[in-house]
Design an enzyme around this catalytic site. Sequence first.
Site, PDB file in Angstrom:
ATOM      1  N   GLY A   1       4.028  70.268  -8.009  1.00  0.00           N
ATOM      2  CA  GLY A   1       3.473  69.934  -9.316  1.00  0.00           C
ATOM      3  C   GLY A   1       3.157  71.191 -10.090  1.00  0.00           C
ATOM      4  O   GLY A   1       3.856  72.202  -9.978  1.00  0.00           O
TER       5      GLY A   1
ATOM      6  N   LYS B   1     -16.697  75.215  -4.870  1.00  0.00           N
ATOM      7  CA  LYS B   1     -15.742  74.528  -5.740  1.00  0.00           C
ATOM      8  C   LYS B   1     -15.838  73.016  -5.566  1.00  0.00           C
ATOM      9  O   LYS B   1     -15.745  72.248  -6.530  1.00  0.00           O
ATOM     10  CB  LYS B   1     -14.321  75.009  -5.440  1.00  0.00           C
ATOM     11  CG  LYS B   1     -13.257  74.460  -6.376  1.00  0.00           C
ATOM     12  CD  LYS B   1     -11.903  75.080  -6.089  1.00  0.00           C
ATOM     13  CE  LYS B   1     -10.842  74.569  -7.053  1.00  0.00           C
ATOM     14  NZ  LYS B   1      -9.503  75.179  -6.774  1.00  0.00           N
TER      15      LYS B   1
END
Length: 313
Positions: free
Chosen positions: A9, A188
């Site tokens: 992707g 994160k």
Amino acid sequence: MKIIIAGAGAMGSRFGLMLHQAKNDVILIDGWQEHIDTIKEYGLQANFNGEEVTEMIPIYHQSDISSVEFSADLVILFTKAMQLDGMMQSIKNMVGEKTKVLCLLNGIGHEDVIKKYVPLSNILLGNTMWTAGLEGPGKAKLFGNGSIDLQNLGNEGKESADEVIAVLNDAKLNAKYSDNILSSIYKKACVNGTMNGLCTILDSNMADFGETDVADVIVESIVSEFAQVAEKENATLDIDAVLAQIKSCYNRETIGLHHPSMYQDLMINNRLTEIDFINGAIVRKGEVYGIETPYCSFLTQLVHAKEQIMKAK
């Protein structure tokens, strides 16, 4: 180096392009047929910091690689979390005793899947600050700079990662070794574990959510659950710094008007989400460590309910 980009992707396209330009032998593997067909016919096209570039890079559908002869030195994983096991199963014939596997997926606990296929000494767990986008099948938009932190999960430590770091840096991907990658990953994950699920359920951008009266108490409760689990895994979180980073997402002048990736997956593209590998992972780990995780549990259930209501696939 012979490199597989497993999941081609936006981010996989960036890494594949940059590693190919650095003269590595790169192949791309993905499951989006239109994307694959476009790259096969026209090459991988990218707006690369304002310059239009095209590179012919071999690409294969995940279901068609059993007959492909390619012995990988390095696999870089960019699949969706729920597709990870299937991808590792698909490429296992290309993975040898010395193949290194670098995991750069969002979320927590992916090593539990990868170690079914390769030993811990071959697993590199990483966190990347690079960004990328897709403007359509076969067309990437690559702007700005970034970096990679990574750590070997075996006893060999940095020595086992040096060759991979050198290859990444030769491709200008700015990699460095970390002695505690889990702290970066958990930091994160706290951002993803708040902004992604909450904005999806509330059908909201980050700024609109952040301006509500209850935003702080919800975010602080979720982060507290992440921090308690992280501590059990020797990952240190500076909670004040984490909360400051999350609250910076509310700024309308920067990224506040953005809808997070989970929102885009479910609300726009009607795809199943990665909630089980973000908040859901905290729930599972909490059960192991005897930590209560009511906020993460409820948010995970709400997202799954939303997936079912929307008949996401």
